[in-house]
Design an enzyme around this catalytic site. Sequence first.
Site, mmCIF file in Angstrom:
data_model
loop_
_atom_site.group_PDB
_atom_site.id
_atom_site.type_symbol
_atom_site.label_atom_id
_atom_site.label_comp_id
_atom_site.label_asym_id
_atom_site.label_seq_id
_atom_site.Cartn_x
_atom_site.Cartn_y
_atom_site.Cartn_z
ATOM 1 N N CYS A 1 -19.529 -6.551 4.488
ATOM 2 C CA CYS A 1 -19.842 -7.491 3.078
ATOM 3 C C CYS A 1 -18.602 -8.641 3.255
ATOM 4 C CB CYS A 1 -19.344 -6.610 1.520
ATOM 5 S SG CYS A 1 -17.758 -5.669 1.646
ATOM 6 N N CYS B 1 -17.489 -16.545 -7.546
ATOM 7 C CA CYS B 1 -18.716 -15.912 -7.067
ATOM 8 C C CYS B 1 -20.791 -16.407 -7.900
ATOM 9 C CB CYS B 1 -18.820 -14.253 -7.077
ATOM 10 S SG CYS B 1 -18.144 -12.945 -5.998
ATOM 11 N N ASP C 1 0.374 -0.928 0.098
ATOM 12 C CA ASP C 1 0.388 0.071 -0.327
ATOM 13 C C ASP C 1 0.822 0.644 -0.247
ATOM 14 O OD1 ASP C 1 -2.474 -0.101 -0.228
ATOM 15 O OD2 ASP C 1 -3.083 -0.438 1.697
HETATM 16 S S1 SF4 Z 1 -21.081 -12.554 -1.302
HETATM 17 FE FE1 SF4 Z 1 -19.922 -11.142 -2.424
HETATM 18 S S2 SF4 Z 1 -18.321 -11.959 -3.041
HETATM 19 FE FE2 SF4 Z 1 -18.855 -13.416 -1.468
HETATM 20 S S3 SF4 Z 1 -19.624 -15.093 -2.969
HETATM 21 FE FE3 SF4 Z 1 -20.718 -13.697 -2.684
HETATM 22 S S4 SF4 Z 1 -20.887 -12.214 -4.937
HETATM 23 FE FE4 SF4 Z 1 -19.417 -13.144 -4.111
HETATM 24 S S1 SF4 Z 2 -20.051 -0.140 3.474
HETATM 25 FE FE1 SF4 Z 2 -19.813 -2.299 4.013
HETATM 26 S S2 SF4 Z 2 -20.462 -3.691 2.771
HETATM 27 FE FE2 SF4 Z 2 -21.332 -2.283 1.239
HETATM 28 S S3 SF4 Z 2 -19.142 -2.370 0.669
HETATM 29 FE FE3 SF4 Z 2 -18.564 -1.355 1.560
HETATM 30 S S4 SF4 Z 2 -17.410 -1.668 3.360
HETATM 31 FE FE4 SF4 Z 2 -18.796 -3.291 1.938
#
Ligand code: SF4
Ligand code: SF4
Length: 384
Positions: A253, A197, A143
């Site tokens: 996520c 995915c 980074d």
């Molecule tokens: S949660 Fe998002 S990144 Fe993970 S497998 Fe599903 S689509 Fe892909």
């Molecule tokens: S807000 Fe949180 S869940 Fe949404 S893309 Fe950003 S890190 Fe991922």
Amino acid sequence: MTLSESQLSQLKETIYQLALEENFQDMRVSDINTSGYFEKFKSWLNNGYHGEMSFLERNQELRQHPDSLQAGTCRVLSFRYNYLPTNAQFSAPLKNPDMANISRYALGRDYHKLIRKKLSNIVRQAANQLNLEQFIEARVLVDSAPVLETAFAEKSGLGWKGKHSLIINESGGSWFFLGEIFINQPIQVDAPVEDKCGSCTACISLCPTDAIIDGKTVDARRCISYLTIENKGPIPEDIRTSLGNRVYGCDDCQLACPWNRYSSVSEDKDFYPRHGLESSELKDLWLWDENMFLSNFEGSPVRRIGYQNWLRNLAVAIGNTGNPDYIELLEKKLPDANAMVTEHILWAIKTLGEKHALNNTRSKLLSKTKKLINCVVNMHPRDA
Ligand code: SF4
Ligand code: SF4
């Protein structure tokens, strides 16, 4: 001088073995051609998805051509290093609005120096063991320069780019740091892996701010990680409520991703939570003065956002608790706050005040309704 085929394969194997000894989980190799990846990055910038991160607009030539960043580079070695702490609670802080939710990568020590040092040792030792010092020119990056690091990770097969835009490894999930070594020797490249995915959209539907758009693209201007870390200005008012209690980054996520069922925890104590950050109360963190902020976050990535932005994030989270008892606590910080933070504190006070007023109206309405029911019951006792 270019090394022979057998020297190149020895070099690759030696670097790989040394990486495992340094607790990396994997090392893969790609060439330096960024074609396709660079254009996607440019289009992301052109759409303004990078928000105020103007540093991403600079040094395009270096980003596109790694050999302009480090002359002679013809390969990029990509490494992954797990960071998920064993004792990080997964969901407790998110479920409790009075607690602070801090992204798991930031609970322990800052990774930049640590990973850079490990990578420097690896390349130095490999050259030394094989007696190739005079033929190897390398640069370690964590980074620390304009590099399309996820592009190289993807090209090399370290993983595939998930719809949330992070690299996913089939056996390791996504809770890892990336680091690179640019090198001047044409080590054999590795093949990319299949994108797995599939039809899953869990990260897209569970993102609290709808920041993930199609094409593996995240609009940083809506992403909580950007808004609470990189963003130096105010947090847009229409998104504040969606932040909940996420005071530094966001893991939602990754938490949503089914591939993280397979992720392993880190054995590196440097990434274990410090100061009980994995289970801190918002009100306790709010009471830290600037000196406490600086000393408690010594060596932590959180320190780099600075005290005022830390207060900004906490003010929003406290405003989201719905607990009017915090109003007095919020007011206490007004003398320490700059203009931007003051606005966030006043927003939080207003939000909690409105909640309080609403609760009062609701309880008055409820008591009126109860009285009315009693009245009706008393008038018609047999119907009741
Ligand atoms: S949660 Fe998002 S990144 Fe993970 S497998 Fe599903 S689509 Fe892909
Ligand atoms: S807000 Fe949180 S869940 Fe949404 S893309 Fe950003 S890190 Fe991922």
